[in-house]
Design an enzyme around this catalytic site. Structure first.
Site: not given
Ligand code: CAO
Length: 535
Positions: A507-509, A511
């Site tokens: 989850d780029h939010r 990591i």
């Protein structure tokens, strides 16, 4: 009590129109302006309001009848109400000099002049008029924007319910308005002055001159911004204004109501039946993409192009589809790939399996679980969940690893609890049991809850890489593909090494890409030499 015969008014056509709804029944008490019946021509839906307050004595029509101007609708035993003009025709009283007019009702008609009011805007609070788009004397088309409103959640254009000429503006920029606040008076275009009801001798003063049938096929106002009021593309739904109002009041999306009325029209009963069904239905999983603003996918008739077969999806597949789609829509996914050199680990695994011979098979996946716990401890963000409000990260101090298991019924994810406290053999044994339980449909909800990180292994099947979908509320998942011997450069020569492809979706939010690269490099290092785990 005097009775009043209410007749079909001028509906703008000489052709017969359909009676599509009868909104009252004998014995009902009706208020002046209350809808009695709804008519539908080729062009419009018209609600016929009662000219008087009183009691419905008899009804001369039924749904499905075709009527023209002057046809008897019903008989009302009128009640004399001072100031409303609903007076018995036989005992007319002088019309008093009118007092200053009270604020007209939304859409009220007075002698061909229509007062247009603020419709239901999804909030009871006052909202700001931020733009007045017309001025007195302007000719406006139906649906033309009159004013623009702004609440703290949305901007909303209020369109004209009818075409006509603006007589007076009743609001100005900066005013605060709410549902029902009069906006403009409009000299309605093509207004005919035919009375609705003919009293025997004296006309029923005032009321009888006024009730032009209102064209009420309102389109929902276009709304921009977030948190929009309950505005859907209801314009395509066939329903009278009274039904639309009822639907709005009950929070019903008209497009979802099964219509039983004439020509697929939604009736009051349909709205009530819909609410009843909704109340008694078991709680459904949240609609996929609800509130995401995604356009709906159109239904396609594949049989147009060739023979098809329809297979019903079982509950597991339906629920997984919902969960996967929800995660895919809500989580910005990125996948980081790497190959782990498992040459020596595989040698160890094979020799241990030969030695153990106690029925437990030491699998590569069991080693991976252990290595993942090591990497999760090193990079705790990967063992967290993002708070739904998006304002905090909940980092877990327990390490429960979910394992995706493929079963004939669909995918399930049982969980190895406290994997940090278990040895590889124990993990391998437990995984064997869980996948057996999964395929025998014996898993309990407890077996499948609480994972902090998941692994999806397709290594037994094949493939070189894939992008697994993060198993929300986790923030990362490891995909494992089939290991293969590859030539790896050792600085002097190519060496044959067994390489295990790893695909880490996250989850780029939560990591960053750099974190993901560090995590997967660390993990690959552990798989290359598990002794590091003991450090
Ligand atoms: N590379 C090469 N061979 C591998 C391998 C890998 N990465 N992983 C497993 N294998 C081999 C095993 O060693 C085994 O070989 P043998 O029969 O010779 O011993 C064979 O492939 C079958 O392994 P397996 O898949 O039964 O066992 P596993 O422990 O690797 O996996 C489980 C267990 C439950 C994860 C697996 O059976 C499964 O269901 N995988 C599918 C998961 C899935 O569908 N994920 C997709 C989710 S997204 O849609």
């Amino acid at each position: 009590m005097a009775t009043t015969e209410v007749k079909v008014p001028d509906v703008g056509t000489d052709k017969p129109v359909d009676v599509i709804e009868i909104s009252v029944k004998p014995g009902d008490m009706v208020a002046a302006e209350q809808t009695l019946i709804v008519l539908e021509s080729d062009k419009a839906t018209v609600e016929v309001p009662s000219p008087v307050a009183g009691k419905v004595v008899s009804i001369a029509l039924k749904v499905g009848d075709k009527v023209t101007q002057g046809a008897l609708i019903l008989v009302v035993e009128a009640q004399a109400v001072r100031g409303e003009g609903a007076m018995p025709p036989t005992a007319p009283v002088p019309v008093p000099v009118p007092a200053p007019a009270p604020a007209p009702a939304p859409g009220a008609v007075a002698g061909g002049v229509l007062t247009l009011s603020v419709p239901d805007i999804g909030t009871d609070k006052g909202v700001d008029v931020i733009e007045v788009s017309v001025k007195p004397g302007d000719t406006v088309a139906k649906e033309q924007t009159l004013i623009v409103l702004e609440s703290d959640k949305a901007t909303m254009e209020v369109p004209a319910e009818a075409a006509g000429k603006v007589v007076a503006l009743l609001v100005k920029k900066g005013d605060k308005v709410r549902q029902g606040t009069p906006i403009v008076t409009l000299e309605a275009a093509g207004v005919a002055s035919a009375p609705v009801a003919q009293a025997a001798s004296a006309p029923v003063v005032a009321v009888l001159d006024e009730p032009e049938p209102r064209e009420l096929e309102q389109k929902p106002a276009p709304v921009s911004g977030s948190g929009s009021p309950a505005v859907v593309s209801a314009a395509d739904v066939h329903a009278g204004p009274a039904v639309r109002k009822l639907a709005r009041e009950l929070g019903v999306v008209l497009a979802e109501v099964a219509a039983t009325g004439l020509k697929g029209r939604v009736t009051r009963d349909d709205v009530h039946a819909h609410v009843k069904k909704r109340m008694s239905a078991p709680a459904a999983p949240a609609a996929v993409g609800a509130g995401s603003g995604l356009p709906e996918l159109p239904r396609i008739d594949f049989a147009k192009w060739g023979p098809v077969e329809e297979l019903a999806l079982n509950k597991l597949r339906r629920v997984s589809a919902q969960n996967l789609h929800r995660a895919w829509v809500h989580i910005p996914h990125v996948t980081q790939h790497d190959d782990a050199d498992i040459t020596s680990l595989e040698e160890f695994r094979v020799s241990e399996n030969a030695r153990l011979k106690d029925g437990v098979k030491l699998t590569m996946l069991a080693f991976l679980v252990k290595a993942c716990v090591g990497a999760l401890k090193q990079y705790p963000k990967f063992n967290s969940s993002l708070d739904v409000g998006g304002e905090k990260l909940i980092v877990k101090n327990y390490w429960h690893i979910g394992i995706a298991v493929d079963t004939p019924d669909g995918l399930v994810v049982p969980v190895i609890r406290d994997a940090d406290r278990k040895g590889v053999l124990e993990i391998a044994r437990e995984m064997g049991e869980l996948s057996r339980k999964a395929r025998d449909k014996k898993l309990t909800p407890a077996d499948m809850s609480g994972a902090t990180f998941s692994i999806s292994s397709l290594g037994g099947i094949g493939g070189t890489a894939f992008t697994p979908i993060v198993n929300w509320p986790e923030v990362a998942i490891l995909g494992v593909s089939r290991s293969a011997m590859k030539p790896v450069w050792d600085g002097k020569a190519f060496q044959p090494r067994l390489m295990l492809p790893l695909s880490l979706s996250y989850d780029h939010r939560v990591i960053d890409g750099a974190d993901a690269a560090r995590f997967i490099t660390y993990l690959s290092g552990l798989m290359a030499d598990l002794r590091r785990l003991t450090l």
